[in-house]
Write a protein that holds these residues in place. Structure first.
Motif, PDB file in Angstrom:
ATOM      1  N   ALA A   1       0.865  -1.176   0.000  1.00 12.39           N
ATOM      2  CA  ALA A   1       0.000   0.000   0.000  1.00 12.39           C
ATOM      3  C   ALA A   1       0.900   1.224   0.000  1.00 12.39           C
ATOM      4  CB  ALA A   1      -0.920   0.007   1.218  1.00 12.39           C
ATOM      5  N   ALA A   2       0.465   2.294  -0.666  1.00 14.61           N
ATOM      6  CA  ALA A   2       1.299   3.484  -0.807  1.00 14.61           C
ATOM      7  C   ALA A   2       0.465   4.742  -0.677  1.00 14.61           C
ATOM      8  CB  ALA A   2       2.008   3.468  -2.169  1.00 14.61           C
TER       9      ALA A   2
ATOM     10  N   VAL B   1       8.250  -7.216   6.671  1.00 14.92           N
ATOM     11  CA  VAL B   1       7.561  -5.988   6.285  1.00 14.92           C
ATOM     12  C   VAL B   1       8.622  -4.958   5.916  1.00 14.92           C
ATOM     13  CG1 VAL B   1       5.948  -4.170   6.942  1.00 14.92           C
ATOM     14  CG2 VAL B   1       5.677  -6.479   7.886  1.00 14.92           C
ATOM     15  N   PHE B   2       8.516  -4.382   4.734  1.00 16.44           N
ATOM     16  CA  PHE B   2       9.448  -3.351   4.285  1.00 16.44           C
ATOM     17  C   PHE B   2       8.720  -2.010   4.248  1.00 16.44           C
ATOM     18  CE2 PHE B   2      11.179  -7.258   2.598  1.00 16.44           C
ATOM     19  CZ  PHE B   2      12.562  -7.108   2.732  1.00 16.44           C
TER      20      PHE B   2
ATOM     21  N   SER C   1      -1.860  -5.526   8.298  1.00 21.03           N
ATOM     22  CA  SER C   1      -1.875  -5.400   6.839  1.00 21.03           C
ATOM     23  C   SER C   1      -1.084  -4.174   6.433  1.00 21.03           C
ATOM     24  CB  SER C   1      -3.304  -5.283   6.300  1.00 21.03           C
ATOM     25  OG  SER C   1      -3.853  -4.010   6.603  1.00 21.03           O
ATOM     26  N   ALA C   2      -0.671  -4.148   5.165  1.00 20.55           N
ATOM     27  CA  ALA C   2       0.061  -2.996   4.649  1.00 20.55           C
ATOM     28  C   ALA C   2      -0.782  -1.731   4.741  1.00 20.55           C
ATOM     29  CB  ALA C   2       0.488  -3.259   3.200  1.00 20.55           C
ATOM     30  N   SER C   3      -2.070  -1.833   4.429  1.00 21.77           N
ATOM     31  CA  SER C   3      -2.949  -0.664   4.463  1.00 21.77           C
ATOM     32  C   SER C   3      -3.088  -0.099   5.872  1.00 21.77           C
ATOM     33  CB  SER C   3      -4.335  -1.028   3.919  1.00 21.77           C
ATOM     34  OG  SER C   3      -4.281  -1.325   2.550  1.00 21.77           O
ATOM     35  N   LEU C   4      -3.262  -0.978   6.870  1.00 23.07           N
ATOM     36  CA  LEU C   4      -3.411  -0.509   8.242  1.00 23.07           C
ATOM     37  C   LEU C   4      -2.108   0.098   8.766  1.00 23.07           C
ATOM     38  CD1 LEU C   4      -5.573  -3.375   9.775  1.00 23.07           C
ATOM     39  CD2 LEU C   4      -6.282  -1.014   9.291  1.00 23.07           C
TER      40      LEU C   4
ATOM     41  N   VAL D   1       4.413   0.618   2.053  1.00 24.90           N
ATOM     42  CA  VAL D   1       4.577  -0.500   2.977  1.00 24.90           C
ATOM     43  C   VAL D   1       4.365  -1.795   2.189  1.00 24.90           C
ATOM     44  CG1 VAL D   1       3.724  -1.647   5.071  1.00 24.90           C
ATOM     45  CG2 VAL D   1       3.773   0.863   4.930  1.00 24.90           C
ATOM     46  N   ILE D   2       5.296  -2.727   2.349  1.00 21.93           N
ATOM     47  CA  ILE D   2       5.289  -3.967   1.573  1.00 21.93           C
ATOM     48  C   ILE D   2       5.342  -5.138   2.545  1.00 21.93           C
ATOM     49  CG2 ILE D   2       6.436  -5.290  -0.229  1.00 21.93           C
ATOM     50  CD1 ILE D   2       7.743  -1.889  -0.006  1.00 21.93           C
TER      51      ILE D   2
END
Length: 243
Positions: free
Chosen positions: A11-12, A190-191, A215-218, A240-241
């Protein structure tokens, strides 16, 4: 929007912040191709937003086929070509440095579990592994140079004039030096790629706690909540990856 492929969820987001009139950051979020980028147009320079956008658009058009080594070489070659293009302004505008156009860049390339982080400038790459946060990139800034070469503490270095001046960036010099770190990713890694506007007012523990979200979004949402609760003096961008 969160997007996924077989291994990666990402998510970006970018935000102008509370002070700047325009956003000179740009990002690329391509989990299906295993490529993520954050670029931060050099503050105070005209058209920094054009430089950062040119970087992410050019990297986004790279051929995703071939071996990991071939893809990494294409990424490096692309950044060197862009540096030559942007640094041409050094010769025609040397009497007016405010006309220079440049940008930091941090890119993460993935193929299966193989990863490569490529960067120039002070946009960063972090890795959260086993609830431990690691900063994978090392800033190309005067501040970091004072710490490394003169043994100053961060607090001492920050008191020096122009401590946050960049020592490397795309378009800042005729010759570009890129740093590259290769590693193997593990399930659960997680990156985080981010511009300095995101991390400058958040400490290590805050970054790590945000990235532990499920999650990436959260995780991204929490990072921006924290950053925008602060002064947010600069543009802020993050990708976030999750694996």
């Amino acid at each position: 929007m969160e997007v996924a492929n077989l291994l990666w969820h990402s998510a970006a987001r970018t935000d102008t912040g509370k002070v700047r009139a325009r956003n000179e950051d740009a990002f690329l979020d391509q989990p299906q191709r295993g490529l993520w980028v954050v670029a931060d147009g050099m503050g105070g320079h005209q058209n920094g937003d054009l430089a950062s956008r040119l970087i992410v658009e050019s990297l986004g058009e790279l051929d995703p086929a071939g071996s990991f080594e071939q893809r990494l070489e294409r990424l490096r070659d692309c950044l060197h070509r862009l540096n030559r293009h942007l640094s041409l302004g050094l010769t025609v505008t040397s009497d007016n440095p405010d006309m220079l156009v440049g940008s930091t860049v941090v890119a993460l390339l993935a193929a299966g579990s193989r990863m490569a982080c490529v960067w120039a400038g002070d946009s960063r790459c972090y890795l959260l592994r086993g609830r431990q946060l690691y900063q994978l990139s090392r800033d190309h800034s005067l501040l970091q140079q004072l710490v490394d070469e003169r043994g100053m503490s961060i607090e001492e270095a920050m008191r020096q004039p122009a401590a946050h001046a960049l020592t490397r960036a795309i378009g800042a010099a005729e010759e570009l030096q890129l740093d590259i770190l290769e590693l193997e990713s593990l399930p659960g890694d997680v990156f985080l790629l981010c511009s300095d506007g995101l991390y400058q007012d958040l400490d290590h523990d805050q970054l790590g706690a945000a990235l532990i979200r499920p999650s990436a979004s959260l995780a991204l949402q929490r990072l921006f909540e924290l950053a925008l609760d602060g002064p947010a003096r600069d543009n802020l961008s993050a990708v976030v990856i999750n694996r």
